[in-house]
Design a protein around this motif. Structure first.
Motif: not given
Length: 488
Positions: A181, A199, A211, A177, A218, A214-215, A245, A174
């Motif tokens: 951002r 990550a 996660r 990440l 990204y 979510r990655l 996300s 986290d």
């Protein structure tokens, strides 16, 4: 698994507002709305560092060619590479200005110092009376606070301090990440690239399912910003069905990124299965029946699915409609971080259907519409818009020419809705770059496609690469001889 931490800040929508202020393609009304949103956020969240970074008369990146001081005129400063990607242009000419208010800045700065003193006091008390967990919580608050007020360097340093002291893998992911951002917010592509790789290593070492997903979003967005659409498309398209996300972008934006990346990079079969027939995309871009079918789960996304029902022509009957997030059906609005703004996807829907169905005149018109509505208005897409439009034109040309041995120049120009001269000039660039294997005969008014066999292609490649190698060896030999003569 645990809920994601440090996901609230930074608000990436603010960086979009900063971009819009310097975007020459943005209407004045949009710039004024972005200015108000930016000013409100600066006051609400006490964003003194960001305010100074943007609007300071000497140091502010929005004043690169604006006012300055007698000793240090602003016009002689060059913005950093990250600032250039933060803004739409390196030397912005602002139609709507973010004014500098010294009194406001002093008030915001005083509020920041007061809040940081409170956090420091909390950390000291935790170190004295509580345990390491409470100390880490206070350190996390400091990192989040620096992120909230827009202090890039201090936020990264604070997150790294928390990272070093925590042993929980989910928390480490986290934190990384959050740093990604921050890099995206300030347009720091080098930081984003390095941190995305970091990550990925952490997730592979045992990250949980949420996660990992979510990655994926990204990574896809990062690859999109560096023009690696072929790598970005599978990640973004896979993220559509499991997207959570919302701190990164809203679902409507993800659909746009995924469709554009797929349209410019996927082979025709994959484009059909992953974009044209994908239920998540049909739920957004399809007509009424297709949306209902996709939302009910009846639509098949398999290769070749629905071929018998494909209709010639663009989705011209589609009407402007708002995005539908398939992952949040049944949730309350409070459970979603940001409300979706209505988006007109008509041009994008027409682009997809006309490219697949071969309606090239509509395809060129839709491409212009997509450029105006999306490529020119999004901070991640803006710097690549000329490249994207050129590549999509090439894709249309290749798709038509690969079906024929000889094509009439007039016929092809009519198909694309352009003049013969424009088509001649445009094709000539791609032919010269070896992107289209064909020749143009203006006397006969035809285009002849050349399909060299594999052996001839391999021979040409060997000759070309051999020639390049000989040239490099000659240059190396000259350099060695020069050094020898210097030693003598």
């Amino acid at each position: 698994m645990g809920d994601p931490q440090f996901a609230k800040y930074p608000n990436l929508q603010l960086s979009q507002h900063v971009f819009q202020l310097t975007n020459p393609s943005s209407p004045k009304a949009s710039k004024q709305a972005s200015l108000k949103s930016l000013q409100d956020a600066i006051r609400e969240h006490k964003m003194a560092p960001l305010y100074r970074h943007l609007a300071h008369p000497v140091e502010g990146i929005l004043n690169a060619t604006g006012e300055g001081t007698a000793s240090q005129p602003a016009g002689h400063r060059r913005p950093s590479s990250s600032a250039a990607t933060f803004l739409a242009t390196k030397n912005p000419t602002l139609e709507v200005n973010l004014p500098w208010d010294e009194k406001l800045y002093d008030e915001l700065k005083a509020d920041n110092e007061k809040e940081l003193e409170t956090i420091q006091k909390e950390e000291d008390e935790a170190a004295e009376k509580a345990g390491e967990t409470e100390v880490q919580t206070a350190r996390g608050k400091r990192a989040e606070y620096y992120t909230r007020i827009g202090d890039k360097e201090k936020a990264i340093a604070a997150y790294e301090a928390v990272f070093e002291k925590t042993g929980i893998l989910g928390t480490k992911i986290d934190i990384v990440l959050a740093i990604i951002r921050i890099g995206l917010f300030f347009g720091d592509k080098i930081l984003v690239k390095k941190t995305v790789e970091r990550a990925g290593t952490l997730v592979e070492s045992g990250g949980d399912w949420d996660r990992r997903n979510r990655l994926k979003a990204y990574q896809g967005l990062h690859l999109l910003t560096i023009r690696s659409h072929a790598q970005a498309a599978p990640l973004l398209l896979d993220s559509l069905s499991t997207f959570t996300s919302y701190e990164l972008c809203n679902y409507s934006a993800l659909v746009v990124y995924a469709v554009l990346a797929g349209a410019v990079s996927l082979k025709r079969v994959d484009f059909k299965s992953k974009v044209v027939d994908a239920p998540e995309i049909k739920a957004i871009l399809g007509d009424g029946d297709e949306k209902s079918s996709a939302l009910s789960g009846k639509t098949s996304a398999g290769a070749g699915a629905g071929d018998e029902e494909m209709q010639d022509g663009p989705a011209s009957s589609a009407i402007p409609h708002a995005a539908v997030n398939l992952t949040t059906i049944g949730q309350s609005e409070a459970e979603q971080q940001d409300a979706e703004a209505p988006v007109d996807f008509t041009g994008l829907a027409t682009l997809v259907s006309s490219l697949y169905n071969g309606n090239y005149k509509d395809f060129f018109g839709a491409l212009a519409s997509v450029e105006d509505a999306f490529l020119s208005q999004d901070r991640y897409l803006y710097e690549h818009k000329s490249w994207f439009v050129r590549e999509m034109r090439l894709r249309g040309y290749q798709q038509l020419l690969q079906s024929y041995r000889v094509v009439g120049l007039t016929s092809m120009a009519n198909d694309f809705g352009v003049t013969i001269d424009f088509l001649d000039r445009d094709l000539a660039k791609f032919i010269a770059a070896d992107r289209i294997p064909c020749t143009i005969d203006r006397v006969k008014g035809i285009i002849e496609t050349n399909r060299p066999d594999d052996k001839n292609k391999q021979y040409s490649d060997v000759v070309k690469q051999g020639d390049q190698l000989i040239t490099k060896l000659q240059k190396y030999g000259q350099a060695v001889r020069l050094r020898g003569s210097e030693r003598g």
